[in-house]
Design a protein around this motif. Structure first.
Motif, short mmCIF file in Angstrom:
data_model
loop_
_atom_site.label_atom_id
_atom_site.label_comp_id
_atom_site.label_asym_id
_atom_site.label_seq_id
_atom_site.Cartn_x
_atom_site.Cartn_y
_atom_site.Cartn_z
N GLU A 34 0.75 -1.18 -0.03
CA GLU A 34 0.38 -0.06 0.10
C GLU A 34 0.85 1.35 -0.11
O GLU A 34 0.24 1.96 -0.32
CB GLU A 34 -1.12 -0.04 0.96
CG GLU A 34 -2.19 -1.39 1.41
CD GLU A 34 -3.10 -0.88 2.31
OE1 GLU A 34 -3.07 0.28 3.50
OE2 GLU A 34 -3.85 -1.69 2.24
N SER A 35 1.65 0.97 0.67
CA SER A 35 2.71 2.41 1.02
C SER A 35 3.38 3.02 -0.52
O SER A 35 3.89 4.24 -0.57
CB SER A 35 4.41 2.29 2.00
OG SER A 35 4.69 1.23 1.61
N THR A 36 4.19 2.58 -0.74
CA THR A 36 4.59 2.04 -2.33
C THR A 36 3.76 2.06 -3.65
O THR A 36 3.99 2.99 -4.78
CB THR A 36 5.40 1.58 -2.15
OG1 THR A 36 5.54 0.15 -2.44
CG2 THR A 36 7.09 2.04 -1.55
N GLY A 37 2.89 1.39 -3.57
CA GLY A 37 1.86 1.13 -4.61
C GLY A 37 2.88 -0.24 -5.84
O GLY A 37 2.09 -0.29 -6.50
N GLN A 38 3.53 -1.04 -5.02
CA GLN A 38 4.06 -1.68 -5.91
C GLN A 38 4.15 -3.37 -5.98
O GLN A 38 3.46 -3.59 -4.93
CB GLN A 38 6.01 -1.71 -5.65
CG GLN A 38 6.71 -0.69 -5.51
CD GLN A 38 8.51 -0.95 -4.93
OE1 GLN A 38 8.55 -1.43 -4.59
NE2 GLN A 38 9.14 0.30 -5.78
N ILE A 39 4.16 -3.91 -6.48
CA ILE A 39 3.27 -5.23 -6.60
C ILE A 39 4.61 -6.34 -6.32
O ILE A 39 5.61 -6.39 -6.89
CB ILE A 39 3.00 -5.92 -7.36
CG1 ILE A 39 1.42 -4.52 -8.33
CG2 ILE A 39 1.87 -7.18 -8.13
CD1 ILE A 39 0.58 -5.29 -7.58
N HIS A 40 4.41 -6.79 -5.65
CA HIS A 40 5.43 -8.41 -4.52
C HIS A 40 5.13 -9.78 -4.16
O HIS A 40 4.20 -9.49 -4.26
CB HIS A 40 6.90 -7.76 -3.86
CG HIS A 40 7.15 -7.00 -4.16
ND1 HIS A 40 8.25 -6.62 -5.44
CD2 HIS A 40 7.65 -5.43 -3.85
CE1 HIS A 40 9.15 -5.18 -5.14
NE2 HIS A 40 8.56 -4.57 -4.79
N GLY A 41 6.22 -10.55 -5.09
CA GLY A 41 4.87 -11.98 -4.39
C GLY A 41 5.58 -11.97 -2.46
O GLY A 41 6.75 -10.76 -2.14
#
Length: 705
Positions: free
Chosen positions: A206-213
């Motif tokens: 949520e804080s960065t909007g990045q998608i990680h596994g």
């Protein structure tokens, strides 16, 4: 009169001129204020804006099977939004309540705000689209939301469907409509929950909007899949300030895994079948290629709260007390250390170290020790080399690379847990030699130790591979954004774990477990493919006490015996009363037979399943298409499954005998979702016929031919 008109005109011109003069003075004053008085503030704001560096998120790479089939990929998804302050909405002379109610009905049917919407009237009143839409339309037009999200992560088809919903359909011919969509990347898994824990899943931070596994390969290989973010700086353009890409983002690697879709499907089917037959609490199974260490299939089944089985916790990499599958590993060390020379060497199997042999005492050779799973026999052999220094047993296993991480690519991987039998505990208290001897004996035959199934299988794989200790792995190769691929070389935990001669001797002993007269896995025999392996059982420990109502049943082995191609292990926790021979052993056997029948073991595929001649079977259908089917297949007669009577709208219908499209059509007419496994016609459903149903529920349908 003319003079008066002229004066009036001159007055008007004077007023206009004065207005322009005052306006000009204001502009000059503001210009002076901005460029001189407030110059430092504006320069600081300009510098801050122009020095801002924006991060460009990269596209995540795909996960592929060994033949290039997509296991995980990105797809453009849309959040479908409704602008209730749009001019087209606010200009409507009146909004009919009926049209709002019909829009809410459509949204509740296809895109409910909560899955359990109809569980309780209070839930419906609070979370239905009726409540949400009425709440918005009761507001003043200028206070309504501009971004009411109707669908989250939908497709273009969803957008086209929503456009035709009541109330919204009136805007179809407008150039600008209050309905719009915002795009985002959605991670798609075409094979659903197949190898769910091994492939893994992703989430958005949520804080960065990045998608990680956060699990499986998606997590372990996240640094490769994610790629490298790009950079863009702010620059002055003719029409304002825009972004100028200084460093373009690098797309993540596409990762070729070792998973074979066909083998994965077969392994899951076999494990599920045995779990259902034995009423197991859970089961795990791994199939690996002997020479390369490639994990071709991995499955984990667990009994769910609804009484069905689903892919759950990946126990293939979690440590468990192995039981007798440890004995061939101990024997391998004994042969390599010269504690026994030949498979015909004898050992006394009389009671030893508070242990008796359930298959009888007396002298037994090494084949018989493994064939009959003699605890005392294997313990006495290990004592020949390690009774004086029990701690050396741990050191010997460590020298084989036994406790090193495998880096297989599977999330949550654990290493074996075997206590080093030193003469003092962690507090400095002395430990008697008797206690150390008891532990040594138990460790030799698979107790007081914890091994993950993957580690156990890796050693069996080395025995099948003439001692070459290859590293089990799930990653086969990488493809960069330019399409250049690289295949990773075979890696070894150790070049050899034992000599070829030792591996051959251990294989001879393991063969007797399945093919010997008194073997503990005689039900694993099949004349079409020679499977060999070792059974093992152990009671689970709960709160420090053995639970004798359940047992873990293990079978680890390889096939074909004469030229091993694949190694396989299954571990199942089920109620006591059955055996590894009937459970985990059958998973391995059935996999071997299926692979043989498909010509996957360097054999000609001449095996055919015998079927009795019968008429073509036409499944039950909600449409009368039997004549067309008979004409298409050229059949003179067919056997037709009887369609069950479809009950009321709020009751689960009996779908037995229906084909998949008809069953899904009946369920969707009631607002029920369907999850299908198998092919053919419906023979089982997770929600019994006659049960009360609610919109948004999911029913599992099992099909067979």
């Amino acid at each position: 009169m003319k003079q008066n008109n002229k004066k009036n005109i001159l007055v008007r011109y004077a007023v206009v001129v004065m207005v322009f003069i005052l306006f000009g003075i204001g502009i000059v004053f503001k210009l002076f204020s901005t460029t001189v008085v407030e110059a430092s503030d504006w320069n600081a704001r300009s510098k801050a804006e122009m020095s801002r560096i924006d991060t460009i998120k990269p596209e995540r790479g795909n996960l592929l099977s060994d033949n290039g089939s997509i296991l995980a990929c990105n797809l453009k998804a849309y959040d479908i939004m409704l602008d209730l302050r749009h001019k087209k909405v606010t200009d409507l002379p009146s909004i009919q309540q009926d049209s709002i109610d019909m829009l809410a009905d459509s949204l509740d049917k296809y895109y409910p705000r909560r899955k359990d919407l109809n569980v309780h009237p209070d839930t419906f009143a609070k979370y239905s689209w009726h409540a949400r839409l009425n709440r918005e339309f009761k507001k003043d037009p200028d206070r309504r939301t501009r971004a009411l999200r109707l669908v989250q992560k939908g497709s273009q088809d969803d957008y086209e469907r929503v456009k035709h919903f009541p109330f919204l359909a009136q805007f179809l011919k407008s150039r600008r409509t209050p309905l719009y969509k915002t795009s985002r990347d959605k991670r798609i898994y075409p094979y659903g929950r197949m190898a769910y824990r091994s492939i893994g899943r992703v989430h958005e931070i949520e804080s960065t909007g990045q998608i990680h596994g956060y699990s499986g390969l998606e997590k372990d290989l996240d640094s490769l899949l994610y790629g490298k973010p790009g950079l863009a700086k702010r620059v002055a353009l003719t029409k304002g300030i825009g972004n100028w890409v200084t460093t373009p983002p690098q797309r993540g690697y596409d990762i070729i895994t070792t998973i074979n879709i066909d083998l994965q499907d077969m392994l899951e089917e076999e494990l599920l079948k045995i779990c259902e037959e034995s009423h197991a609490l859970w089961g795990t199974a791994i199939l690996m290629e002997v020479q390369t260490g490639e994990i071709k299939a991995i499955s984990n089944m667990e009994l769910l709260d609804n009484g069905t089985y689903g892919e759950a916790l990946n126990r293939a990499v979690l440590p468990f007390e192995p039981g007798s599958v440890m004995k061939p590993i101990s024997l391998m060390v004994a042969f390599e250390d010269g504690l026994v020379k030949n498979v015909g060497d004898l050992v006394d199997c009389s009671p030893f170290m508070r242990t008796s042999d359930p298959h009888g005492s007396g002298m037994k050779n090494m084949k018989q020790v493994i064939e009959q799973s003699s605890n005392t026999g294997i313990a006495r052999v290990i004592f020949r080399g390690y009774s004086q220094n029990p701690e050396k047993w741990y050191d010997r296993l460590a020298g084989l690379g036994f406790f090193e991480p495998m880096h297989s690519g599977i999330a949550g991987e654990c290493t074996p847990r075997i206590r080093r039998l030193v003469d003092k505990d962690s507090r400095g208290n002395n430990i008697t030699m008797t206690a150390r001897h008891l532990d040594l004996a138990r460790q030799a035959y698979g107790y007081n130790t914890e091994l993950p199934p993957l580690f156990t299988l890796s050693v069996y794989n080395a025995i099948a591979n003439d001692g070459k200790y290859v590293r089990p792995h799930l990653v086969k190769g990488l493809i960069d954004e330019n399409g250049r691929d690289s295949i990773l070389p075979i890696q070894y935990i150790r070049p050899t774990i034992c000599s070829e001669e030792t591996a051959r001797k251990v294989r001879e002993c393991i063969r007797e477990v399945v093919w010997g007269e008194h073997g503990t896995a005689r039900m694993v025999r099949d004349d079409r493919v020679e499977v060999v392996g070792k059974t093992g059982t152990a009671y689970p420990v709960e709160k420090g006490v053995y639970n004798h109502a359940q047992r873990r049943y293990a079978f680890a082995g390889f096939f074909p015996y004469s030229n091993p191609k694949y190694s396989c292990m299954a571990l199942i926790l089920a109620p006591a009363g059955t055996s590894a021979n009937r459970t985990s052993g059958q998973v391995v056997k059935n996999m071997a037979v299926k692979m043989y029948s498909r010509g996957l073991l360097d054999n000609s595929s001449d095996y055919k399943e015998e079927r009795k001649e019968s008429k073509p079977v036409v499944s039950a259908s909600s449409t009368d298409n039997v004549h067309r089917v008979m004409t298409t297949v050229g059949a003179s007669s067919v056997r037709r499954l009887k369609a069950q009577q479809v009950t009321g709208a709020n009751v689960m219908p009996d779908l037995a005998g229906y084909d998949a499209p008809s069953a899904v059509r009946i369920l969707e007419s009631r607002g029920i979702n369907a999850r299908i496994s198998g092919s053919g016609y419906v023979y089982a459903q997770s929600i019994p016929p006659g049960s009360a149903i609610r919109r948004g529920q999911t029913v599992n349908l099992k099909l067979r031919i």
